[in-house]
Every structure is written in C-alpha cells, then in structure tokens.
Design an enzyme around this catalytic site. Sequence first.
Site, PDB file in Angstrom:
ATOM      1  N   CYS A 219     -19.381  -2.707 -16.752  1.00  0.00           N
ATOM      2  CA  CYS A 219     -19.387  -2.377 -15.316  1.00  0.00           C
ATOM      3  C   CYS A 219     -20.418  -3.215 -14.554  1.00  0.00           C
ATOM      4  CB  CYS A 219     -19.695  -0.894 -15.141  1.00  0.00           C
ATOM      5  SG  CYS A 219     -19.762  -0.414 -13.409  1.00  0.00           S
TER       6      CYS A 219
ATOM      7  N   TYR B  23      -6.145   6.537   4.585  1.00  0.00           N
ATOM      8  CA  TYR B  23      -6.259   5.545   3.507  1.00  0.00           C
ATOM      9  C   TYR B  23      -5.490   4.265   3.867  1.00  0.00           C
ATOM     10  CZ  TYR B  23      -5.122   2.780  -0.444  1.00  0.00           C
ATOM     11  OH  TYR B  23      -4.931   1.688  -1.242  1.00  0.00           O
TER      12      TYR B  23
ATOM     13  N   GLU C 232       0.829  -1.211   0.000  1.00  0.00           N
ATOM     14  CA  GLU C 232       0.000   0.000   0.000  1.00  0.00           C
ATOM     15  C   GLU C 232       0.861   1.258   0.000  1.00  0.00           C
ATOM     16  OE1 GLU C 232      -3.036   0.330  -0.661  1.00  0.00           O
ATOM     17  OE2 GLU C 232      -3.575  -1.780  -0.611  1.00  0.00           O
TER      18      GLU C 232
ATOM     19  N   ASP D 152      -9.263   6.292  -1.898  1.00  0.00           N
ATOM     20  CA  ASP D 152      -8.144   6.812  -2.686  1.00  0.00           C
ATOM     21  C   ASP D 152      -8.728   7.416  -3.963  1.00  0.00           C
ATOM     22  OD1 ASP D 152      -8.852   4.686  -4.265  1.00  0.00           O
ATOM     23  OD2 ASP D 152      -6.830   3.872  -4.463  1.00  0.00           O
TER      24      ASP D 152
HETATM   25 FE1  SF4 Z   1     -18.201   4.042 -13.537  1.00  0.00          FE
HETATM   26 FE2  SF4 Z   1     -19.587   3.661 -15.794  1.00  0.00          FE
HETATM   27 FE3  SF4 Z   1     -19.705   1.884 -13.782  1.00  0.00          FE
HETATM   28 FE4  SF4 Z   1     -20.859   4.261 -13.549  1.00  0.00          FE
HETATM   29  S1  SF4 Z   1     -21.398   2.660 -15.007  1.00  0.00           S
HETATM   30  S2  SF4 Z   1     -19.616   3.231 -11.993  1.00  0.00           S
HETATM   31  S3  SF4 Z   1     -19.423   5.565 -14.646  1.00  0.00           S
HETATM   32  S4  SF4 Z   1     -17.897   2.411 -15.030  1.00  0.00           S
END
Ligand code: SF4
Length: 365
Positions: free
Chosen positions: A210, A128, A45, A146
Amino acid sequence: MQKINTVDNKRARAIGRALLAWYEKHRRELPWRKSQDPYAVWVSEMMLQQTQVSTVIPYFRSWMERFPNVSALANAEESDVLHAWQGLGYYSRARNLRRAAQQMLQVHDGRVPELVSELLALPGIGPYSAGAIASIAYGHPEPLVDGNVIRVLCRLFALRGDPNRAPLKAAIWEHARELIPKQAAGDFNQSLMELGATVCTPRNPRCKLCPVANHCQALPQGLVDVLPELPARAKPTQVHMVAAVATRGSRVLVTKLRPDAPRWAGMWLFPNAELAASETPEAGVSRALHSSVGLRCEAKALVCVVRHTVTRFRITLDAYRATASGGVAKTLTVSECAWQDPRDLRGLAMPKAHRAIADRLLSEA
Ligand code: SF4
C-alpha cells in the site's frame, strides 16, 4: 469564520502525492480511461455501479459503438437501449441514461454538463456519479464516495461507526473533499477507487504494497479487519418461480412488461409467477399464463432451471413447456404479447434469466 480542515494539510498533500504516483504506475488500462470524453466517463460510471469491471468492459465497448454520443443515445428507441444493456441488471440505469441524454440534448446542447449542480438535476445521476463526471472528465476538485472510497478512508483515518449513516457519512465526504489535490482531481479520485479495488480490498488487504501504509491509522491500531463498520447484510431469501414457455406450432409466447412495472419495465419475458406455498409448478405455470394473457395451458416438460440473484433474493426459475389453449392472447397485465420464432428472440431485450430460457430453446431448435 475560516473552516478548520478535518485532515491536516501537510498530511493531505503527502497522501495525494503518494496515491497519484502509485496510480500512475499501477493503474489498470481500462477502455474508458483512454480518453476524458465526458460521455464515455458518464456511461462507464453508470455501468460500473453494482457491477464488476470485468463484466462492464465488453458492454462498454459495444455500447460506445452502438450509441457513440449523447445525441445517438437520446434518439435511440428505449427497446434498443434495453437490448444493449441486457444482462447488466439494474435496468433503470439504462432508462435513466437515455432520459438524461434527452435532457442534455434539450438543455445543454447535447453536452454532458460539468457542474455538479447541473449533473444532479439529471435522471440517474447522484452525488457519486456527479463527482465522478465533474472530476474525471472536467478536472473539477469535486469528491466522490463509493464503496471502495468508504473502505479506504475509514481505514486510513480509523473512522468508526456506520459509514452509511450520519454523522460518519458526511465526515467521509469531507475527508474525500479535503484530500483532493486541486490540479489532479480526476486522477486522485480514481486512485482512491483503484486502491480500494486492488489493494485495500474488503478481505486480505495487501497492506505491504500500500502506497499510503505509513499514513494508515487502522494498521497500527489493529483495526484493518474491523473497518469499515458496515451493518450486517440481510440474509438471502429463497424464491421459487415458474415460467410458461407456451407454444403454438413452432412459435413461443413472450410478453413485454408495462412501463410502470417495478422491475424490468419495457423488457420481454416469458409469463412467470412466484409459486405460492404448496402450489405445484404445473398450477403455477397455468396461473402465470392465465393471469398475464388470459390463456389456459397444461405444463408439460421442464425446459430448464435458471438460478439467479436479484438484490437479496436467490431465485430458482423453472421453465416449463406448455401447450396453450383458449383463443387469442390478451394484454391483461402486460403491455404487449407476441408469438415469436425462437430465433427472433435474439432481437428482444430480455433480462438475463429469461435470456437463458430463450438460449435453451434456440439450442434445442
Ligand atoms: Fe488499506 Fe492496508 Fe493501505 Fe491501510 S495500509 S489503507 S488498510 S491497504
């Protein structure tokens, strides 16, 4: 009075589950993730602050061989610690690691402590790092924030304002705390950082991949490229420096900076100075040598030009070979000076720019 959460409990649990499942599948295999050894977590870290993962990996491996535990680090010479760190920059991190290891030996029986309050009392460990060690090494439900976490949370919850200032700074820590699943604090914290490093990146985030896109509030509001609202960076400042490669026979002069030097304390450098306006490089080289060790010299051939960056300063360092005269070198503004065979410079702790000069001398030898 019962505290009202910023993040709805149901949503927090759903985000936690999604991130943990994604992390399990997609996390990068990194050497410090092979165990939960608190010492390894702490060292990694500290190295990762302001430094990219790919740069840290070889440093981490050789550090763990050289200083495998708290006791080895606490008992090491500062010069050896700086030597192991050379090239990573921000050398106060290395000095603080050693000082903190000494305190751990005295106060915590050679163990890395597990409570945030104990960790914060050690040199170089801020909120952190304390959160990282407490959660990753010991599983305590402590948050960490962070740059990556700031970005992910600002986007996930469409948090507006400067994240480095109150009140948003405190709100981000609160979000980070409320999201932690109690049984998987370390993995969850790492999943947030990993998402920021590999998916929710500063530019061109990969929202289609994501795992928490269906919870992301920035996405439907078109705020992904706007958040986080960080202040504009200060413009880089150009700095022109010169270094004296003073020679006597086959030896070159290097100087060790004093322990209270504002930067690179305890490290070895070629005498150097920032060029004043309208000063010639030759005059600057002569001034650098005279002010640090009291010798006169005449700059001759250019050895090399090294370009490097320290915080917002873009530094051009011209190294000149110079024949020294004027008797014995004195320690006027430095703690030591030594005439060294260029091959022996390998054993000294030098910052990257001066290591580059030493390497050039070695290649010419
Ligand atoms: Fe980040 Fe896109 Fe996921 Fe939203 S959808 S947390 S902007 S990667």
